[in-house]
Motif scaffolding. Sequence first.
Motif, mmCIF file in Angstrom:
data_model
loop_
_atom_site.group_PDB
_atom_site.id
_atom_site.type_symbol
_atom_site.label_atom_id
_atom_site.label_comp_id
_atom_site.label_asym_id
_atom_site.label_seq_id
_atom_site.Cartn_x
_atom_site.Cartn_y
_atom_site.Cartn_z
ATOM 1 N N TYR A 154 6.670 -114.638 -20.706
ATOM 2 C CA TYR A 154 7.433 -115.031 -21.642
ATOM 3 C C TYR A 154 7.178 -114.610 -23.237
ATOM 4 N N VAL A 155 5.749 -114.467 -23.261
ATOM 5 C CA VAL A 155 5.078 -114.299 -24.717
ATOM 6 C C VAL A 155 5.266 -113.229 -25.396
ATOM 7 N N ALA A 156 5.379 -111.908 -24.541
ATOM 8 C CA ALA A 156 5.935 -110.901 -25.367
ATOM 9 C C ALA A 156 7.341 -110.877 -25.966
ATOM 10 N N ASP A 157 8.206 -111.481 -25.025
ATOM 11 C CA ASP A 157 9.585 -111.634 -25.414
ATOM 12 C C ASP A 157 9.994 -112.453 -26.570
ATOM 13 N N GLU A 158 9.037 -113.753 -26.767
ATOM 14 C CA GLU A 158 9.252 -114.586 -27.661
ATOM 15 C C GLU A 158 8.533 -113.850 -29.129
ATOM 16 N N ALA A 159 7.450 -113.024 -28.868
ATOM 17 C CA ALA A 159 6.932 -112.308 -30.184
ATOM 18 C C ALA A 159 7.961 -111.417 -30.550
ATOM 19 N N TYR A 160 8.383 -110.548 -29.617
ATOM 20 C CA TYR A 160 9.244 -109.388 -30.010
ATOM 21 C C TYR A 160 10.750 -110.162 -30.794
ATOM 22 N N GLU A 161 11.076 -111.205 -30.253
ATOM 23 C CA GLU A 161 12.246 -111.939 -31.067
ATOM 24 C C GLU A 161 11.779 -112.481 -32.403
ATOM 25 N N ARG A 162 10.615 -112.765 -32.566
ATOM 26 C CA ARG A 162 10.271 -113.335 -33.784
ATOM 27 C C ARG A 162 10.295 -112.040 -34.873
ATOM 28 N N ILE A 163 9.589 -110.835 -34.212
ATOM 29 C CA ILE A 163 9.787 -109.689 -35.183
ATOM 30 C C ILE A 163 10.976 -109.195 -35.527
ATOM 31 N N THR A 164 11.913 -108.880 -34.534
ATOM 32 C CA THR A 164 13.169 -108.404 -34.720
ATOM 33 C C THR A 164 14.503 -109.311 -35.063
ATOM 34 N N GLY A 165 14.109 -110.584 -34.572
ATOM 35 C CA GLY A 165 15.399 -111.668 -34.642
ATOM 36 C C GLY A 165 16.226 -111.266 -33.654
ATOM 37 N N VAL A 166 15.893 -110.359 -32.651
ATOM 38 C CA VAL A 166 16.939 -110.007 -31.335
ATOM 39 C C VAL A 166 16.496 -111.006 -30.113
ATOM 40 N N ALA A 167 17.206 -111.791 -29.864
ATOM 41 C CA ALA A 167 17.097 -112.584 -28.694
ATOM 42 C C ALA A 167 16.905 -111.839 -27.454
ATOM 43 N N GLU A 168 15.964 -111.956 -26.618
ATOM 44 C CA GLU A 168 15.996 -111.235 -25.250
ATOM 45 C C GLU A 168 16.169 -109.722 -25.434
ATOM 46 N N GLY A 169 15.522 -109.297 -26.553
ATOM 47 C CA GLY A 169 15.479 -107.734 -26.810
ATOM 48 C C GLY A 169 14.470 -107.061 -26.218
ATOM 49 N N LEU A 170 13.395 -107.884 -25.893
ATOM 50 C CA LEU A 170 12.470 -106.914 -25.110
ATOM 51 C C LEU A 170 12.598 -106.016 -24.030
ATOM 52 N N GLU A 171 13.512 -106.988 -23.147
ATOM 53 C CA GLU A 171 13.840 -106.016 -21.975
ATOM 54 C C GLU A 171 14.574 -104.762 -22.228
ATOM 55 N N ASP A 172 15.705 -104.890 -23.376
ATOM 56 C CA ASP A 172 16.150 -103.367 -23.786
ATOM 57 C C ASP A 172 15.090 -102.530 -24.307
ATOM 58 N N ALA A 173 14.079 -103.121 -24.915
ATOM 59 C CA ALA A 173 13.090 -102.181 -25.370
ATOM 60 C C ALA A 173 12.181 -101.505 -24.331
ATOM 61 N N VAL A 174 11.977 -102.107 -23.127
ATOM 62 C CA VAL A 174 11.178 -101.869 -21.759
ATOM 63 C C VAL A 174 12.000 -100.586 -21.437
ATOM 64 N N LEU A 175 13.351 -100.941 -21.326
ATOM 65 C CA LEU A 175 14.213 -100.119 -20.601
ATOM 66 C C LEU A 175 14.399 -98.751 -21.175
ATOM 67 N N ALA A 176 14.487 -99.025 -22.591
ATOM 68 C CA ALA A 176 14.377 -97.633 -23.441
ATOM 69 C C ALA A 176 13.175 -96.817 -23.235
ATOM 70 N N ARG A 177 12.073 -97.265 -23.025
ATOM 71 C CA ARG A 177 10.996 -96.489 -22.699
ATOM 72 C C ARG A 177 10.838 -95.935 -21.294
ATOM 73 N N GLY A 178 12.135 -96.005 -20.541
ATOM 74 C CA GLY A 178 11.963 -95.437 -19.289
ATOM 75 C C GLY A 178 11.422 -96.154 -18.346
ATOM 76 N N GLU A 179 10.815 -97.495 -18.545
ATOM 77 C CA GLU A 179 10.323 -98.377 -17.520
ATOM 78 C C GLU A 179 11.180 -99.427 -17.034
ATOM 79 N N PRO A 180 10.947 -99.801 -15.686
ATOM 80 C CA PRO A 180 11.884 -100.547 -14.920
ATOM 81 C C PRO A 180 11.724 -102.063 -15.177
ATOM 82 N N GLY A 181 10.431 -102.525 -15.776
ATOM 83 C CA GLY A 181 10.025 -103.684 -15.979
ATOM 84 C C GLY A 181 9.357 -104.304 -14.808
ATOM 85 N N ASP A 182 9.462 -105.448 -14.717
ATOM 86 C CA ASP A 182 8.866 -106.163 -13.218
ATOM 87 C C ASP A 182 9.807 -107.482 -13.027
#
Length: 197
Positions: free
Chosen positions: A130-158
């Motif tokens: 959850y570290v990257a998700d929390e950091a991403y939210e701090r930077i962008t203000g978007v809760a749970e936005g990391l998953e969308d950013a990973v998917l936008a890269r064409g990566e399925p995530g883990d």
Amino acid sequence: MDTEEFWALVEASDRAVDGPDERLTWLTDRLAGLPTAEVVDFQLRLDEAHARADTTRLWDAALRICGGLCSDDGFHYFHAWLVGLGRSVFERAVADPDTLADVPRVRRLAGRPTSEWSDEEWPDWESLDYVADEAYERITGVAEGLEDAVLARGEPGDDSSDPGDEPEEPVESDDPAEFARRYPRLAAMFPPVPGRP
């Protein structure tokens, strides 16, 4: 963030502070100071590490170390704990799970019932996921936005926690002799718990 930078950051957290919670705070703070693309990269490198550690051989070892208390989710958290031990330990364990017998944190668990292990001793580190998700939210203000950013890269995530296919069949939980053949040092350190794998 490439693979080298990912491992350097994870290992720096271990040198900088003590304890898993302090490491999480340290990592989150460092990631929150980076561009969002680097935070996404960190998550992708972590997902890659999870995928590499997701083997039946490593799960067999984790089950034995944890006295049979290693569910699908527990094994996923074991991967994260293994990442936290650093690249060299991770690489050796993925190549040969019996090398976990050399890890001081594993050796301290040997001979002790799991009921006596403290939370910090358990070989899992769920919160690293959850570290990257929390950091991403701090930077962008978007809760749970990391998953969308990973998917936008064409990566399925883990999102998997089942070990991948391997040429060698997993050890049968009721065959201690076979486990001892494949993992002699772990078998000596962690005898089977009656009624558990």
